[in-house]
Write a protein that holds these residues in place. Sequence first.
Motif, mmCIF file in Angstrom:
data_model
loop_
_atom_site.group_PDB
_atom_site.id
_atom_site.type_symbol
_atom_site.label_atom_id
_atom_site.label_comp_id
_atom_site.label_asym_id
_atom_site.label_seq_id
_atom_site.Cartn_x
_atom_site.Cartn_y
_atom_site.Cartn_z
ATOM 1 N N HIS A 132 0.690 -1.388 -0.166
ATOM 2 C CA HIS A 132 -0.132 -0.328 0.005
ATOM 3 C C HIS A 132 1.220 0.845 -0.013
ATOM 4 O O HIS A 132 0.707 2.499 -0.170
ATOM 5 C CB HIS A 132 -0.985 -0.282 1.037
ATOM 6 N N ARG A 133 1.681 1.188 0.261
ATOM 7 C CA ARG A 133 3.124 2.346 0.543
ATOM 8 C C ARG A 133 3.060 2.862 -0.536
ATOM 9 O O ARG A 133 3.391 3.912 -0.535
ATOM 10 C CB ARG A 133 3.920 1.887 1.866
ATOM 11 N N TRP A 134 3.156 1.650 -1.762
ATOM 12 C CA TRP A 134 3.786 1.883 -3.665
ATOM 13 C C TRP A 134 3.272 2.456 -3.741
ATOM 14 O O TRP A 134 3.055 3.788 -4.148
ATOM 15 C CB TRP A 134 4.335 0.796 -3.434
ATOM 16 N N THR A 135 1.943 2.761 -3.416
ATOM 17 C CA THR A 135 0.310 2.862 -3.674
ATOM 18 C C THR A 135 0.475 4.283 -3.560
ATOM 19 O O THR A 135 0.384 5.567 -4.681
ATOM 20 C CB THR A 135 -0.854 2.399 -3.518
ATOM 21 N N GLN A 136 1.010 4.866 -2.295
ATOM 22 C CA GLN A 136 0.848 5.745 -2.068
ATOM 23 C C GLN A 136 1.804 6.917 -2.097
ATOM 24 O O GLN A 136 1.788 7.925 -3.186
ATOM 25 C CB GLN A 136 1.224 5.897 -0.565
ATOM 26 N N ASP A 144 1.043 7.486 -5.871
ATOM 27 C CA ASP A 144 -0.318 9.074 -5.517
ATOM 28 C C ASP A 144 0.831 10.355 -5.185
ATOM 29 O O ASP A 144 0.589 11.150 -6.213
ATOM 30 C CB ASP A 144 -0.691 8.787 -4.536
ATOM 31 N N ALA A 145 1.676 9.892 -4.405
ATOM 32 C CA ALA A 145 1.908 11.666 -4.004
ATOM 33 C C ALA A 145 3.606 12.113 -5.420
ATOM 34 O O ALA A 145 3.476 13.215 -5.946
ATOM 35 C CB ALA A 145 3.084 10.941 -3.015
ATOM 36 N N ALA A 146 3.948 11.003 -5.774
ATOM 37 C CA ALA A 146 4.843 11.134 -7.467
ATOM 38 C C ALA A 146 3.438 11.964 -8.708
ATOM 39 O O ALA A 146 3.846 12.604 -8.808
ATOM 40 C CB ALA A 146 5.367 9.971 -8.107
ATOM 41 N N ASP A 153 14.937 7.506 -5.059
ATOM 42 C CA ASP A 153 15.338 6.808 -3.665
ATOM 43 C C ASP A 153 15.188 6.497 -2.210
ATOM 44 O O ASP A 153 15.238 8.219 -2.024
ATOM 45 C CB ASP A 153 17.237 6.214 -3.700
ATOM 46 N N GLY A 154 14.150 6.254 -1.937
ATOM 47 C CA GLY A 154 13.679 6.322 -0.103
ATOM 48 C C GLY A 154 11.929 6.990 -0.166
ATOM 49 O O GLY A 154 11.319 6.991 0.607
ATOM 50 N N ALA A 155 11.468 7.129 -1.555
ATOM 51 C CA ALA A 155 9.939 7.661 -1.732
ATOM 52 C C ALA A 155 8.917 6.360 -1.883
ATOM 53 O O ALA A 155 7.762 6.892 -0.798
ATOM 54 C CB ALA A 155 9.761 7.888 -3.586
ATOM 55 N N TYR A 156 9.619 5.028 -1.744
ATOM 56 C CA TYR A 156 9.158 4.633 -0.893
ATOM 57 C C TYR A 156 9.574 3.295 -0.361
ATOM 58 O O TYR A 156 10.696 2.300 -0.907
ATOM 59 C CB TYR A 156 8.183 3.141 -2.058
ATOM 60 N N VAL A 157 9.646 3.066 0.713
ATOM 61 C CA VAL A 157 10.643 1.714 1.570
ATOM 62 C C VAL A 157 9.475 1.519 2.133
ATOM 63 O O VAL A 157 7.902 2.090 2.598
ATOM 64 C CB VAL A 157 10.977 3.177 2.961
#
Lengths: 414, 252
Positions: free
Chosen positions: B161-165, B168-170, B182-186
């Motif tokens: 789910h953090r990837w989806t977020q 979206d943020a991107a 790097d670090g946008a999705y961990v």
Amino acid sequence: MSFIEIEKTWYPEGVERCSLGKFMKWLSVLGVVALYGFFAMIVCFAYGLGVTGLDNYFGFGLWITFDLAVIALGAGAFFTGLLRYIIRIDELKNIINLTVIKGFICYSGAMLILSLDVGQPIRSWFGYWHPNVHSMLTEVIFCITCYLMVLIIEYIPLILEQKQINKIPFLHNLAHQMHVVMPLFAGIGAFLSTFHQGSLGGMYGVMFARPYAFRDGFFIWPWTFFLFVLSAIASGPCMTVLICGFMEKITGRKLTTYRVKSLMCKIGGTMLLIYTVFKYLDTWAWINDILPRAGLTFDQMFYGMVYGKWLFFSELVLCLIVPVICLLTPLRKKPFFMYTGAILACAGVVINRYVFTVQALAQPVLPFTKWEIYTPNWAEWATSLMVIAYGFIIMSLSYRYLPIFPQEVGLNKK
Amino acid sequence: MSGQKKEFPITWGMVIDIDKCTGCGACMASCQTENNVEPQREASNKLRATSWMLVYELTNDKAFPNHDIAYLPRPCQQCGNPPCVSVCPVIATDKNEDGGIVSQVYPRCIGCRYCVAACPYHVRYFGWYDPIWPEGMEKTLSPMTSVRPRGVVEKCTFCHHRWTQAKDAARVAGKDPDNLDDGAYVTSCVQNCPSGALAFGDIKNPKHKVHELVKSPYAFRLLERLGTDTQVYYISRREWVRKLGDNYLKSE
Ligand code: SF4
Ligand code: SF4
């Protein structure tokens, strides 16, 4: 006419049966066991599988072992059907009814346990709705449900032949017509059953990250696919003979000739011999190829008492070589050797299913984990016993009221 | 080996430096809260307790002064050739282009546990009972992850789910969601590891730290020779640890 008198008119023509009172006592003992299992079943459904002895390490346990074992031992039905109707070994007509009932009991019992064993039984039909064609289990779900239907179709004409039911002209004709098409169903049954015996074996053989169970194979099928088929058709006929012998013992009546039983054992023994050859080759390849490839040794596959090497030797020597000798040499003429051979052959297949189910999971593949022990608890035992009691009840009722043994009258003439 | 290795342009992977791990268990705790794992009623039964992320203690089995231990955190290895996927009869678990993360669809799982049997890393957990949150604790439930009913199998999904977020943020920021920084999705465990032992990113993306880390001469994967081709890499400068990652025969 009193009920006791009426009940007597339900028996097959010309046979003797124990008194109704005695029969009722027998049924109530079985009924108590079945009810206890039923209670356990309700508890499982109500509270979830947490009430069993299973855990995240042993997702499969007694239930799956039990299922695989009864399905293998129930294999007498499809294989005998094949020999009787397709290959036309006429003598088998004297035991074919018994094998059909046995098959029906084994498969319906296994289905009962399976419905307990899946965490979401209401979703069981997803196997049809969202099938994964790569999964051996999908094949199992397909074949097992279809084959149970075939067994029901094979069982119905037997019921219709009950003396009173058979007096109704429509049902009499229906039974006759069903008999006519039986070779077709025997054929379908043999196909379905062979496939899913195989896929049950395949289920283990494809687990490539579990070197205890993994096998290379032929095309998409791992060797266990073929080994499971062979071991099932070897032990199935032996199991039929054991059931027949057991029924003769408790009823005190002759049900089939020794010749028929001996023939069944000879068929079982022949299949066992073929199985033995392949099983030895397979074991050799497993020890010398699969295990080293996985970085494991033969000795690492065994542990303590429950997972000890004694199981391996019991399965491969005591329950293969010994029964082959008992069943395929003139020793078979002596009941002691014939029954011993049949018992060992059946025990071998049970051990085989046990080690593939439990030991395969217990063996630590991750090097820093250790062997774990699995003990089934009351809920699993009770439900398994329920299925056994259920089988006894169906068999007792069938024996009492249905003409399943064509030779019975003749053999028991005073 | 059965099945085929699946390759995807984005391949999320985790790199765990065992020599930095102190075995504190922060990753386990953060995973449990992030993913709504039910408070364990009987956590003393290790074979029943649910822990998508689990820390193993390894030892070299030598006596003092040569005795040595290491800690090995174990999420789902997100195998490239997953033993668990091909066996599922109902495609409740799948490996697809979603960054090569092995998914788990709870409403479809029938709970047959075949995948549990097939996975050698013991990362799959079954719901033995209905999940119950003690009163008040249900307030801690995360709205981002579903709560599983009993009777289905669950496992680590790299906090998908953090990837989806992050995507979206991107998008909102006008950036390319398929080429995250790097670090946008961990994952939650990586974020909360106090000793910085865990790293996460797209293994195939040269801008991500893990891209280099997996090439380390000290990197290894668990049970490599079985051909599962995992997306979790471990790093240790200690040879015995690296050797323990796979089953080594005496002759090797
Ligand atoms: S670690 Fe286990 S659950 Fe995860 S992908 Fe591999 S086999 Fe499947
Ligand atoms: S337990 Fe669920 S996910 Fe696992 S194989 Fe069965 S249906 Fe698939």
